[in-house]
Write an enzyme that holds these catalytic residues in place. Structure first.
Site: not given
Length: 417
Positions: A81, A303, A305, A381, A386
């Site tokens: 990244h 995670f 979210d 995840d 991504d």
């Protein structure tokens, strides 16, 4: 004192780890089960709202496994990244860049919450203008999560030591106005960063704790973790220590009389550090988790979210009831701790666990010919997040499997995600 050698690493015999009182009061028993999983199972059943589509799980597992293998998507992908700061290799704890990278990962994870915009899809939504990456001079406006990364990188480029806990914990060295300047939006943006006051409060809290108790760095925190665990600690045990230490990482709540753990930011903090320092050779011990079990990253969950539930629904893994779908399309606020919000997060955790299990079953059927030795919920995840961002900006779409329309992510303002 002569050090006691444990797993090839010196552990001083006068270390608190050998003090019975310290063990009882400071060092919790090793975690065998991630408490996020059973509490998510409870919340998923108790809310009885968002459903998991078993056929969608099977189809998505095949798709994800194929993409992970064909794209060589590994923990090392983290280093590709362009906005990431990568630690030096080979690992060197005395290298200042190692310390700096860990501090950078820590602060980003501490502030990794609430990036959805009231002006989603509009050019004047909150964004930060900075380079497309450390190796590029081209400038763009970064939005969402990447606006946080870009803002901190921009500050470092301007010689503002924003990732140093001694700096951002101090109202004298780093007044509120300085933090507001660091998160300044691009000129064409009419929004400011959401929850600025809460972010400042988190920075003061975590920075003060690191300075007062761990030598002023996240590296110092990890060194203390090693001492407490005699260099045999796992990723899950590090997550536990993070949640025990920092109130602003304590992502759990009570739901219908039972405590439910989500631990989005504590788990992603540990997972980001795991990925950043993941060795080139997968047989090499992980430098941050040198114990016999290594990081045991498979013990961590996804995670929970607002972005990953969105892509899970798109892939037909999650099914939403019609009233919830209408709320999401209308941009209705979903209250923290509400039935809808709890169900969305819990269902996402359980769904990714089922996808992981299905992937492992596929690998067993193929005789291990599907590529990876292990696919963790963390890696799933990372890939799904991504993928959601690529679909959002129009650079990728899912092909070869049935999907449903990508609907807006749920809108909940919270410091937890």
């Amino acid at each position: 004192m002569t050090p006691v050698i444990v797993n090839g690493y010196p552990c001083p015999s006068n270390s608190p780890i050998f003090d019975e009182k310290h063990i009882k009061e400071e060092s919790p028993s090793p975690l065998s089960v991630n408490p996020v999983i059973p509490s998510a199972e409870y919340a998923f059943l108790e809310t009885n709202l968002v459903k998991i589509n078993s056929q969608g799980v099977k189809a998505a597992a095949k798709y994800i496994l194929h993409k992970l293998s064909s794209e060589s998507y590994t923990p090392r992908t983290w280093r590709t990244h362009p906005l990431h700061i990568c630690p030096p290799e080979p690992y060197s704890p005395s290298n200042l860049l190692t310390r700096a990278t860990l501090n950078w990962i820590f602060l980003i994870s501490a502030l990794n919450f609430s990036f959805w915009s009231e002006k989603e899809g509009k050019p004047d939504r909150y964004g930060v203008e900075w380079r497309t990456g450390w190796d590029s001079d081209e400038r763009v406006v970064h939005t969402g999560y990447w606006s946080l990364v870009a803002a901190l990188n921009r500050a470092l480029e301007e010689n503002i030591p924003i990732t140093d806990p001694a700096f951002y914990s101090s109202e004298i060295l780093c007044p509120d106005a300085m933090i507001e300047y660091i998160f300044r939006p691009a000129p064409q943006c009419s929004e400011t960063i959401p929850l600025l006051a809460e972010r400042i409060a988190v920075m003061r809290e975590v920075g003060s704790i690191l300075c007062n108790d761990f030598g002023g760095s996240f590296q110092g925190f990890i060194e203390e973790f090693h001492l407490r665990r005699c260099y045999q600690g796992t990723a899950l045990e590090l997550v536990q220590m993070v949640t025990d230490t920092f109130p602003s990482f304590q992502d759990h709540k009570w739901y219908n009389g039972r405590q439910v753990f989500f631990w989005k930011r504590p788990q992603i903090l540990v997972a980001e550090a795991w990925a950043a320092f993941y060795p080139k050779n997968s047989t090499t011990p992980h430098p941050l988790f040198p114990g016999p079990d290594g990081p045991a990253i498979h013990a961590l969950t996804m995670f929970a979210d607002y972005r990953v539930p969105q892509i899970l629904h798109h892939l037909r893994i999650l099914r939403y009831p019609s009233p919830l779908t209408r709320k999401l399309r209308a941009g209705t606020m979903i209250a923290p701790g509400s039935r809808e919000e709890t169900s969305l997060r819990a269902a996402s955790i359980i769904a990714v666990e089922r996808v992981r299990q299905e992937i492992e079953a596929l690998k067993d059927i193929s005789g291990g010919k599907c590529g990876r030795e292990e696919v963790s919920s963390v890696l799933i995840d990372f890939y799904l997040w991504d993928l959601a961002k690529k679909i959002e900006i129009g650079t990728e779409q899912v092909e070869g499997m049935k999907t449903v329309e990508m609907i807006p992510a749920h809108r909940t303002r919270s410091i937890w995600y």
